[in-house]
Structure formats: structure tokens, C-alpha cells
Design an enzyme around this catalytic site. Structure first.
Site, PDB file in Angstrom:
ATOM      1  CE1 TYR A  62      -3.566   2.582   0.545  1.00 18.75           C
ATOM      2  CE2 TYR A  62      -2.618   3.042   2.700  1.00 18.75           C
ATOM      3  CZ  TYR A  62      -3.515   3.347   1.704  1.00 18.75           C
ATOM      4  OH  TYR A  62      -4.353   4.427   1.850  1.00 18.75           O
ATOM      5  CG  HIS A 101      -9.837   2.713   7.589  1.00 22.53           C
ATOM      6  ND1 HIS A 101     -10.267   1.880   6.579  1.00 22.53           N
ATOM      7  CD2 HIS A 101      -8.696   3.292   7.155  1.00 22.53           C
ATOM      8  CE1 HIS A 101      -9.421   1.985   5.559  1.00 22.53           C
ATOM      9  NE2 HIS A 101      -8.468   2.825   5.887  1.00 22.53           N
ATOM     10  CE  LYS A 111      -6.661  15.072  12.318  1.00 24.32           C
ATOM     11  NZ  LYS A 111      -5.459  14.225  12.546  1.00 24.32           N
ATOM     12  CG  ASP A 163      -5.314  13.995   9.081  1.00 23.88           C
ATOM     13  OD1 ASP A 163      -5.922  12.916   8.901  1.00 23.88           O
ATOM     14  OD2 ASP A 163      -4.414  14.135   9.932  1.00 23.88           O
ATOM     15  CG  HIS A 201      -6.716   9.307   9.647  1.00 23.52           C
ATOM     16  ND1 HIS A 201      -6.529   9.897   8.411  1.00 23.52           N
ATOM     17  CD2 HIS A 201      -6.845   7.972   9.410  1.00 23.52           C
ATOM     18  CE1 HIS A 201      -6.534   8.956   7.476  1.00 23.52           C
ATOM     19  NE2 HIS A 201      -6.730   7.788   8.049  1.00 23.52           N
TER      20      HIS A 201
END
Length: 725
Positions: A81, A236, A591, A595, A597
Site C-alpha cells: 500500500y 480503519h 485537525k 486529514d 483521522h
């Protein structure tokens, strides 16, 4: 308590104590974290009631593997990946990986591409090429796969939000390479429900997003019979904090939702079910990782029976796996190679069909060529040197493994029934139930690490002081963006603008009317040289861009540390600050850029909130200007920037410059996340007050933040007093 002696237990947090911000106290919020402590000794008595014991590989209920011979005839596919910077650099990386033994390519796209923005969009200036490869058009996709035979190479693409133009660009790029759609092999992730849960690279609201999923399944089932139309991803969720059993249940619930959505479009279950694939995360709980994959096949077989398929292939769960990125540490990073090896063995013993192994330096930055080669070699060594491939499901009949597999399946069934009782996964998502479950797991895990109850070698035990920083791959974001902007201008100057406009109008009509197939029309638009951003924008014009409000979990972290003396002392100082200044120390955790996450941001917000801080959790996808405006209007003492996607050297200085222009009250800036040590001095010179690497305890980071806020508050109070006199 976090550790229990029982065989199986459920930790139920009191309903009144765990309330996310913005949620009314009237509906009770119950968190149940399922734990499976292992016994020291197992016997035949433990498996007397296990129903699947006498099954064989390749036969129902497929616990022992989806086919009869497994790795003894064909080992799992070794995937790499990767994606970074420009299409040219990523293409060179793929070709080197193929020469080194990689059998499948997995493409990582940059965040602007995920979120459906072209590289020249003003909102994404700091993100282009940083955490993946930038793709704006068919021309980029052709360069990405130059000299890679798409008629034989399996290509997996992690793409969900902008899945229509990206998959369409791949189809057209293959077409112009001379490869017909019916020969393409690989997988498109196309798992939008997971994005609403954790990863957050969504674009449109849930209902039209589900239509996109269905249209892709319909198109690929007819035109691309060798291509997997969806990869239902639990990875995830696990990276965001979910326990193995929660990841298992949520992933299968999503899969069930996608099958029903395809059936609602009039598809026959046997036309697409055999091309569904799954994607699980494998962490450091070795036995549980193996049992999870075995239980997943058992449960999916049972789920699919309810849809009455006529083909046995519709009943079989096939999965890709990836070793954990979250388990990697920046401290003593060479330990990560051992962690990845253990996780890879769990995936293989569990019967995965393909595997990606993370590089040891991915807690610091994008992998170098050397670290990527070492990660790939872990799989080659397992395949070629260990003898593991010789035996199909070597854990079959193990008292412990069969019992654990059965327990995992039973626990997941309970959660699946709870989701069904709510009306399915969309209802569970809308209620906040899913995110609350995952967030509670993440916060509890962090508390265990911070207290030492969960050992991380080299981070909270057996630490080495003064480690030398290791080299990492750094991307020149401005150079990548400039190149992409130039390519976009050339494309727009040379294409047939009328053909693009007509193709986009057809997409708009399809989205508005519900008639037609969105992927088919996206292929036509990309063939005319529309861009990823243009296709995404016209659909957003019909459906709007979706935005969620982040929530802070309360009382979970604090309860785990209530006996900790450092925790108690800091809580008292925060309470004293409130008495002295009439307000709590206030921090906005944000954030920046694209992004999504946000595990770290949410966990830190939870811990700071339990200490008594006033915490603002910023909306996702803020620009530096928007973050500063919010912090000023909320009268924050500090801004904490959570960074994972390598945008800290562009976005953080922009934030500080904006503060200097707009603010006179001394808002302090902190940065936490994946920040290489080599970048620390740059950030300090830019005006950052402190930097928190992965592994910093919440108590330590909160203490350092509080001390800075206290100094600024004291100075401001003294100035105010003099002016008053």
C-alpha cells in the site's frame, strides 16, 4: 478497574456518566466494551458446545478457510500500500516493488483526492501529495500505471468519497492502455459507511453516498466481472480504537447494509455477492487476531444465508488484511519490525487472502524505500522460509482457538442484533451509537497505556533515553502542488470544454432524477477529461457537502486514572485556576486541512475535559484561518493541532501567522501527532510552544499545556490590574 479475572466480562459504564458533548442527558448512553481474557489452560471441556468443529476448509461454514487448499497451492497475495508525491514517483515505487516480489498494488491517494478537490483548490494547499499520490485526471492515472500491465496486475484502490471520478479515471486509463474493463482485476474500497464512522473522507450525505455504492456494484457486476466492487473495511475502525469484536460486528453490519442496498436497486444477490471483499486490521493481540478472521467467515456465511443465494460463492467471506499502523511507535522504532511480523503471522494463521505489512518508520513519516523493502520481506520470509504455507488452518482443533473463535462470533452476534434492533447501520450511525462505542474503546485503551496496565515496549516500559532520530521520507508539498497546478492548466486549455460541460450536465441530471448509473456517466465525463474536482463539485451541487459535529467523550478516561497522584494534583491546579480567574483553562483541539483521522484529537479532548479543561473540539477540515476565527470567538487560551498527514510544516505556520495578524491576547499553539524529531526545531522557530509525540501521556501533555496557559494568564491578569489602577 480495567483488568478482570473472569472468563468473559462486559464493562458497562454508568449511563449518567458517559455523555458526549452535544448529546442530551435524557436518552441513556450505555457503553459496553467486550473483553476476552484468556485462561491459562484449555481442555476438551471448553469446546464441547462449539458447533463448527468438524467442518473442513472450503466447506460451510468456512471457518477453516474460503477454499480447500489455501496457501498449500497458492499463498496469500503480497500487497504494498503506497502512494506519495507525484504520479511519476509513485509509479517508480510500484515498479520497484513489483521487481521485489509484490503481487498486487494498493494505491494510497492524497487527502485532496479523497475529498474530491483538485490540487489547485485553495482549501487543500497544504495537503497536496502529502499522505498519498495526487490524482486530478485521467492523465495522472495514466502516468501512475505507466508500464504496469493492468490486464494482469491486481490493483486495489483505497477510495471512498471521490470514488466515482477516481474509479472512472482508472477504467479510462486502462482502456487507453489497451486493457478492456472485463479483464481488470483488483478492488475498489467503496465503503462509505466506514467513512462516516471513523476515517471521515466522505463528501456527500449518507443516502446519496449509498446510491453511489449501489451504482458501482451494478456497473462492475456487468462490465468488470473480475473486479471486486467493494472492500468492506474494519481496518480503519480498529485503527480508530475499536476492539476486535466491535470491529468484527460493525464490519459485517456494514456488509449486510451494502448487500441490501444492492438488492433494493434490483440486482440479483448472486450477480455481485461473490465479488464482495473485506478488509480487517490485525493488531498485537495475536490469538484474538487469528480468531477474528475465522469468526468473520462463520458469521458472514450465516448473514448471507438470510439473503437466500443460489451460488455457494455468495456465502464466502474473502479478506485482505493489514498490520496495525496505530501499534507502531516513534520511540525505539526498530521494535516496530517485530510488531509487524507478529501481526502478519496472525493474519496468515487467520487465513487472509492478501496482506499489507506496514513499514517500521510509519509512526514518523512516509516509508523510505529501505523500510518498505523490509516490510515486504517480512511476507516473503513467511512464505518462503517458515513452512507456514504447508498446512491449511493449523489452529483447527485447538481447544483455545476454537473456543475463542466461538466466543468472538457469539459476542459479535449480540452487537449485530443490537444494530438490527435500532433499524440497521444507518440508524445506528445517525444516533451516534457507533461513534460512542469506538470512542469509548479508544479512550480506555489510552488510559491503560498511560497507567502502564498495557505495556508498550520502548514507550512506557524499557525506554531508551536520547534516541537518535532516523531518516524519513519528506515530500516537498509546494513542488508537488505546483506541478499538479501546471498539469491542470494544460488539461483545461487543451480539452474540449463543450464535451466536458455536456458530460457534467448528464451527471447532474442523473443525480437529481435518480435515473441512470452514476459510474457509467462518470466514465464518460473522465473520458472527456473532466477532473476529479469537477465531477465531485457538480454532485455536491446537487447533494451538498456533508459535515459532522465532533463529540467529546466524558468521564471514561478520568475514571481510569482517578487514583493516580499526578492526575489528582493536576485536577486540583485546574480547579484552582477556575477559582482564581473565573474561567477554566480553555483549549481548542483541531485537525487542519483534509486529514480526517481524529482518534488522537478525540482521546486528548476526552482526557483534558476530564481534568477540568474547557475543551473545544474543532470541526473537521478547517483551514488555518477558520481555526483562528473559531478560537478567537470562543476565547480560547490555546490551540492544540493534531497532525497525522504530514501537513504540519505548511498548515501550522499558516495558523500562527494568522494568529499574529488577528490576535493580541497571546493564544498559545501546541502540536501533537506524527511529527518527526527533525521537524521540531522548525516548528519551535515558527512559534509552537510545545510538541507532543505519539506515546506522550495525556497527564504529561496536559500538565505542560496548563503550565503555559497559567503563565500567559498570570501576565494578562497583571497587565489588566495595572490598567485598572
Amino acid at each position: 478497574m480495567l483488568l478482570y479475572p473472569d472468563r468473559r466480562c462486559i464493562l458497562t459504564l454508568p449511563k449518567s456518566d458517559v455523555i458526549p458533548d452535544g448529546v442530551s442527558h435524557s436518552p441513556p448512553v450505555e457503553m459496553q466494551i467486550n473483553l476476552f481474557p484468556l485462561k491459562a489452560v484449555y481442555t476438551h471441556e471448553d469446546i464441547q458446545d462449539v458447533a463448527h468443529l468438524h467442518s473442513l476448509p472450503g466447506t460451510p461454514p468456512y471457518v477453516r478457510g474460503p477454499n480447500t487448499t489455501m496457501y498449500s497451492v497458492k499463498p496469500w497475495t503480497i500487497r504494498q500500500y503506497a502512494g506519495f508525491s507525484t504520479c511519476q514517483e509513485s509509479n517508480l515505487f510500484y515498479r520497484k516493488a513489483m521487481a521485489g516480489g509484490v503481487q498486487g498494488i494498493s494505491v494510497a491517494f492524497d487527502l485532496p483526492t479523497h475529498r474530491g478537490y483538485d490540487s489547485d483548490h485553495p482549501r487543500v494547499a497544504g495537503d497536496v501529495g502529502k499522505a498519498g499520490v495526487a490524482i486530478d485526471s485521467v492523465e495522472d492515472m495514466k502516468i501512475l500505471f505507466d508500464q504496469i500491465p493492468l490486464d494482469s496486475m491486481s490493483v486495489s484502490m483505497t477510495m471512498n468519497g471521490a470514488v466515482l471520478p477516481v474509479l472512472a479515471a482508472y477504467i479510462v486509463a486502462a482502456e487507453e492502455q489497451g486493457v478492456k474493463p472485463e479483464t481488470l482485476k483488483g478492488t475498489i474500497q467503496n465503503d462509505i459507511l466506514k467513512e462516516f464512522m471513523v476515517r471521515n473522507t466522505y463528501i456527500y450525505p449518507p443516502i446519496p453516498s449509498m446510491r453511489i455504492v449501489s451504482d458501482i456494484i451494478a456497473y462492475t457486476s456487468k462490465a468488470m466481472p473480475k473486479f471486486n466492487s467493494i472492500s468492506i473495511s474494519g481496518y480503519h475502525m480498529k485503527e480508530a480504537g475499536a476492539s476486535d469484536i466491535l470491529e468484527l460486528a460493525l464490519t459485517l453490519a456494514n456488509g449486510k447494509e451494502y448487500v441490501q442496498a444492492a438488492l433494493d436497486q434490483g440486482l440479483n444477490v448472486d450477480d455481485f455477492a461473490g465479488r464482495l471483499s473485506f478488509f480487517f486490521g490485525i493488531g498485537m493481540d495475536f490469538y484474538q487476531g487469528i480468531a477474528k478472521l475465522r469468526a468473520a467467515r462463520l458469521l458472514w456465511y450465516q448473514v448471507m444465508l438470510s439473503f437466500n443465494p443460489q451460488s455457494s460463492t455468495s456465502l464466502i467471506l474473502r479478506t485482505h488484511s493489514q498490520t496495525s499502523g496505530w501499534s507502531l511507535t516513534v520511540q525505539d522504532p526498530y521494535n516496530n519490525m517485530v510488531r509487524t511480523t507478529v501481526e502478519a503471522m496472525a493474519a496468515v494463521f487467520g487465513g487472509t487472502q492478501s496482506l499489507h505489512t506496514n513499514a517500521f518508520d510509519e509512526a514518523i513519516g512516509l516509508p523510505t524505500d529501505t523500510s518498505a523493502r523490509l516490510a515486504r520481506n517480512i511476507q516473503l520470509i513467511l512464505q518462503e522460509e517458515t513452512g507456514i504455507c504447508a498446512v491449511v488452518d493449523p489452529w483447527a482443533g485447538s481447544y483455545m482457538m476454537e473456543k475463542l473463535t466461538d466466543e468472538m462470533a457469539a459476542g459479535a452476534r449480540t452487537l449485530l442484533a443490537e444494530i438490527a434492533a435500532m433499524g440497521g447501520m444507518l440508524k445506528a450511525l445517525e444516533s451516534g451509537w457507533v461513534m460512542n462505542k469506538i470512542n469509548a474503546c479508544a479512550v480506555l485503551t489510552q488510559a491503560k497505556i498511560d497507567t502502564g496496565a498495557q505495556v508498550i515496549v520502548g514507550m512506557n516500559k524499557y525506554t531508551l533515553p536520547g534516541e537518535k532520530p532516523i531518516d524519513y521520507r519528506e515530500i516537498d508539498n509546494s513542488a508537488v502542488r505546483n506541478a499538479q497546478v501546471h498539469s491542470l492548466k494544460t488539461l483545461r486549455d487543451t480539452r474540449n470544454a463543450q464535451a466536458v460541460s455536456q458530460a457534467l450536465d448528464c451527471l447532474i441530471h442523473c443525480a437529481e432524477s435518480g435515473a441512470g448509473n452514476l459510474l457509467e456517466l462518470s466514465v464518460q465525463a473522465m473520458r472527456a477529461r473532466a477532473t476529479v474536482g469537477e465531477v465531485s463539485a457538480v454532485l455536491a451541487g446537487v447533494w451538498g457537502r456533508y459535515q459532522t459535529k465532533p463529540q467529546v467523550m466524558r468521564c471514561v478516561y478520568g475514571r481510569s486514572l482517578e487514583d493516580n497522584l499526578q492526575w489528582q494534583a493536576l485536577r486540583q491546579k485546574v480547579a484552582m485556576f477556575l477559582r482564581q480567574y473565573g474561567q477554566r483553562p480553555k483549549i481548542m483541539i483541531v485537525k487542519l486541512g483534509q486529514d480526517g483521522h481524529d482518534r488522537g484529537a478525540k482521546v486528548v479532548a476526552s482526557g483534558f475535559g476530564d481534568l477540568g479543561f474547557d475543551v473545544e473540539l474543532g470541526e473537521l477540515f478547517m483551514t488555518p484561518e477558520e481555526a483562528v476565527a473559531h478560537a478567537l470567538s470562543s476565547r480560547c487560551h490555546a490551540i492544540g493541532v493534531s497532525s497525522l498527514a504530514a501537513g504540519h510544516k505548511t498548515l501550522v505556520p499558516e495558523l500562527i501567522n494568522e494568529l499574529r495578524e488577528k490576535s493580541t491576547n497571546g493564544i498559545i499553539v501546541f502540536v501533537g501527532g506524527v511529527i518527526p524529531q527533525q521537524d521540531h526545531e522548525f516548528l519551535y522557530q515558527s512559534g509552537v510552544a510545545d510538541i507532543f509525540e505519539p506515546g506522550t501521556s495525556i497527564v504529561d501533555s496536559a500538565r505542560r499545556v496548563f503550565e503555559c496557559i497559567e503563565i500567559v494568564a498570570l501576565e494578562s491578569h497583571m497587565i489588566y490590574s495595572k490598567e485598572t489602577k
